[in-house]
Design an enzyme around this catalytic site. Structure first.
Site, mmCIF file in Angstrom:
data_model
loop_
_atom_site.group_PDB
_atom_site.id
_atom_site.type_symbol
_atom_site.label_atom_id
_atom_site.label_comp_id
_atom_site.label_asym_id
_atom_site.label_seq_id
_atom_site.Cartn_x
_atom_site.Cartn_y
_atom_site.Cartn_z
ATOM 1 N N ASP A 99 -6.228 -7.706 4.392
ATOM 2 C CA ASP A 99 -7.994 -6.974 3.488
ATOM 3 C C ASP A 99 -8.661 -7.581 2.745
ATOM 4 O O ASP A 99 -9.800 -7.517 3.157
ATOM 5 C CB ASP A 99 -7.252 -5.441 2.425
ATOM 6 C CG ASP A 99 -7.984 -5.004 2.164
ATOM 7 O OD1 ASP A 99 -9.023 -4.542 2.971
ATOM 8 O OD2 ASP A 99 -7.543 -4.544 1.040
ATOM 9 N N LYS A 133 3.353 -14.998 2.491
ATOM 10 C CA LYS A 133 3.340 -15.724 0.837
ATOM 11 C C LYS A 133 4.946 -16.336 1.075
ATOM 12 O O LYS A 133 5.771 -15.788 0.034
ATOM 13 C CB LYS A 133 3.191 -14.791 -0.282
ATOM 14 C CG LYS A 133 2.674 -15.373 -1.793
ATOM 15 C CD LYS A 133 1.905 -17.120 -1.794
ATOM 16 C CE LYS A 133 1.790 -17.581 -2.915
ATOM 17 N NZ LYS A 133 0.722 -19.019 -3.401
ATOM 18 N N TYR A 149 0.896 -1.093 0.044
ATOM 19 C CA TYR A 149 0.190 -0.455 0.342
ATOM 20 C C TYR A 149 0.390 1.207 -0.038
ATOM 21 O O TYR A 149 0.187 2.248 -0.519
ATOM 22 C CB TYR A 149 -0.719 0.047 1.469
ATOM 23 C CG TYR A 149 -1.965 -0.742 0.905
ATOM 24 C CD1 TYR A 149 -1.883 -2.144 0.624
ATOM 25 C CD2 TYR A 149 -3.317 0.334 1.464
ATOM 26 C CE1 TYR A 149 -3.212 -2.696 1.304
ATOM 27 C CE2 TYR A 149 -4.805 -1.042 1.343
ATOM 28 C CZ TYR A 149 -4.898 -2.021 1.219
ATOM 29 O OH TYR A 149 -5.692 -3.476 1.511
ATOM 30 N N ASP A 189 -12.438 -9.575 4.359
ATOM 31 C CA ASP A 189 -13.452 -9.232 3.858
ATOM 32 C C ASP A 189 -14.762 -11.058 3.463
ATOM 33 O O ASP A 189 -15.668 -10.782 3.369
ATOM 34 C CB ASP A 189 -13.294 -8.675 2.640
ATOM 35 C CG ASP A 189 -14.068 -7.527 2.554
ATOM 36 O OD1 ASP A 189 -13.504 -6.140 3.570
ATOM 37 O OD2 ASP A 189 -14.816 -6.313 1.792
ATOM 38 N N ASP A 235 -2.824 -18.247 0.207
ATOM 39 C CA ASP A 235 -3.817 -19.009 -0.348
ATOM 40 C C ASP A 235 -4.054 -20.225 0.709
ATOM 41 O O ASP A 235 -6.117 -20.411 0.125
ATOM 42 C CB ASP A 235 -3.474 -20.170 -1.402
ATOM 43 C CG ASP A 235 -2.011 -19.898 -1.725
ATOM 44 O OD1 ASP A 235 -1.186 -20.009 -0.565
ATOM 45 O OD2 ASP A 235 -1.078 -20.890 -2.406
#
Ligand code: NAD
Ligand code: IPM
Ligand code: MN
Length: 347
Positions: A240, A183, A141, A244, A216
């Site tokens: 983020d 990751k 970000y 959701d 993942d």
């Protein structure tokens, strides 16, 4: 509290002003005089007036306040791919960074009365009670952005200190286990993240369990067996996205609150996880519960008022148990009716 606490109010855009009005109405009826709300332009509505998403005046008002309560920003009116045009989201990212709020807490609980409102099967989600601890001021970000006609890049970077401090927040919040998401099979930042989290665990929180989960797999585990999680620790972008996804365990993104903290002595920022929902803005049908629950998080994390926070949370749970359903939960209650239903359980 001596005197009223000063809360900078950033209603923002779309359904932001609608859900903020609901939370303020509830707060003023429940604990009159405890909190004083001072509205400021922020996001798209600020761009319309002054050309920037956050003016120096708005930032100064937030810095001077005891807490900041935010609705949501953004919408099609300000959507652009032009790198030089102002965007509402720049205000949000700038505010989080300027206030030093590196830790975003997003609790996700399967509310018993709503288990059937989730698209996920009841037996899988019942008992879910997890906390996403999202790093909020670093990663992709905030790295350097480059854009030419034929090329674009976003730099993802983390320092040891940035990972250490968010790891400490996650371990301190955990009851039994931290699931650290990365990751590390591909990304260098993830390999640093994994090393630092492992060290902080070993040196400072060895009594807790730590597991590393590739992002993942984590996305899959979150819907297949969410009850396995206690604290989910994730860098900015992963947190983020996963939060959701986790919202659907509760039945709707309209239920998820958040607290952004990390600067002792400075104001925290409290906001629903959802956005400005342009598709339902102005219809009076937005679910105000995520914002009302963010108000509760403000009472708890911003002011140490556990009594007020748990009263508001219990009132939300009771209203839902009594049958309150906004349209996102398959019912037809309006924002106003939902607010009144919670208030009826409170006062
Ligand atoms: P969104 O969260 O605004 O909406 C996604 C879907 O969820 C929509 O169908 C919407 O109607 C529904 N929804 C969201 N909140 C709801 C509520 N309280 N009650 C009922 N339904 C609700 O996400 P989006 O559509 O991807 O983004 C819209 C805009 O919001 C974008 O400009 C985005 O940048 C911005 N955004 C802002 C914030 C923030 O201010 N913190 C967060 C996320 C997105
Ligand atoms: C959120 C939002 C923001 C984010 C956007 C609007 C910048 O999605 O608060 O979750 O990505 O942090
Ligand atoms: Mn988001």
């Amino acid at each position: 509290m001596s005197g009223a606490a000063q809360v900078a109010l950033l209603p923002g855009d779309g359904i932001g002003p609608e859900v903020i009005a609901a939370a303020v109405q509830l707060c003023e009826a429940f604990c009159p005089g405890d909190y004083e709300f001072e509205p400021q332009l922020f996001g798209g509505c600020s761009i319309d007036v002054s050309g920037v998403a956050m003016t120096d005046e708005t930032l100064a008002a937030c810095r001077a306040a005891d807490a900041v309560l935010l609705g949501a920003v953004g919408g099609p009116k300000w959507d652009t791919t032009d790198a030089d045009a102002p965007r509402p989201e720049q205000g949000l990212l700038g505010l989080r960074k300027a206030l030093g709020l590196y830790a975003n807490l997003r609790p996700v609980k399967a509310i018993e009365a709503l288990v059937d409102a989730s698209p996920l099967r009841a037996e899988r989600i019942t008992g879910t009670d997890l906390l996403v601890v999202r790093e909020l001021t670093g990663g992709i970000y905030f790295g350097e952005k480059v854009r030419t006609d034929r090329f674009a890049s976003d730099l993802c970077q983390y320092s040891v200190e940035e990972v250490e401090r968010i790891a400490r927040i996650a371990f301190s919040a955990a009851r039994s286990k931290v699931s650290s998401i990365d990751k590390a099979n591909v990304l260098e930042t993830s390999r640093l993240w994994r090393e630092v989290v492992t060290r902080v665990h070993k040196d400072e929180f060895a009594d807790l369990e730590l597991e590393h989960v590739l992002v993942d797999n984590a996305a899959m585990q979150l819907v297949s067996m969410p009850t396995q999680f206690d604290v989910i620790l994730a860098e900015n972008l992963f947190g983020d996205i996963l939060s959701d996804e986790a919202a659907m365990i509760t039945g709707s993104i309209g239920l998820l609150p958040s607290a952004s903290i990390g600067n002792p002595g400075g104001p925290g920022l409290f906001e629903p996880v959802h956005g400005s929902a342009p598709d339902i803005a102005g219809t009076g049908l937005a679910n105000p519960l995520a914002t009302i629950l963010s108000l509760a998080m403000m009472m708890r994390h911003g002011f140490g008022r556990e009594d007020q926070a748990s009263a508001v949370e219990s009132a939300v749970a009771s209203a839902l148990a009594a049958g309150l359903r906004t349209t996102d939960l398959g019912g037809n209650a309006t924002t106003e009716e939902a607010t009144a239903a919670v208030l009826a359980e409170l006062v």
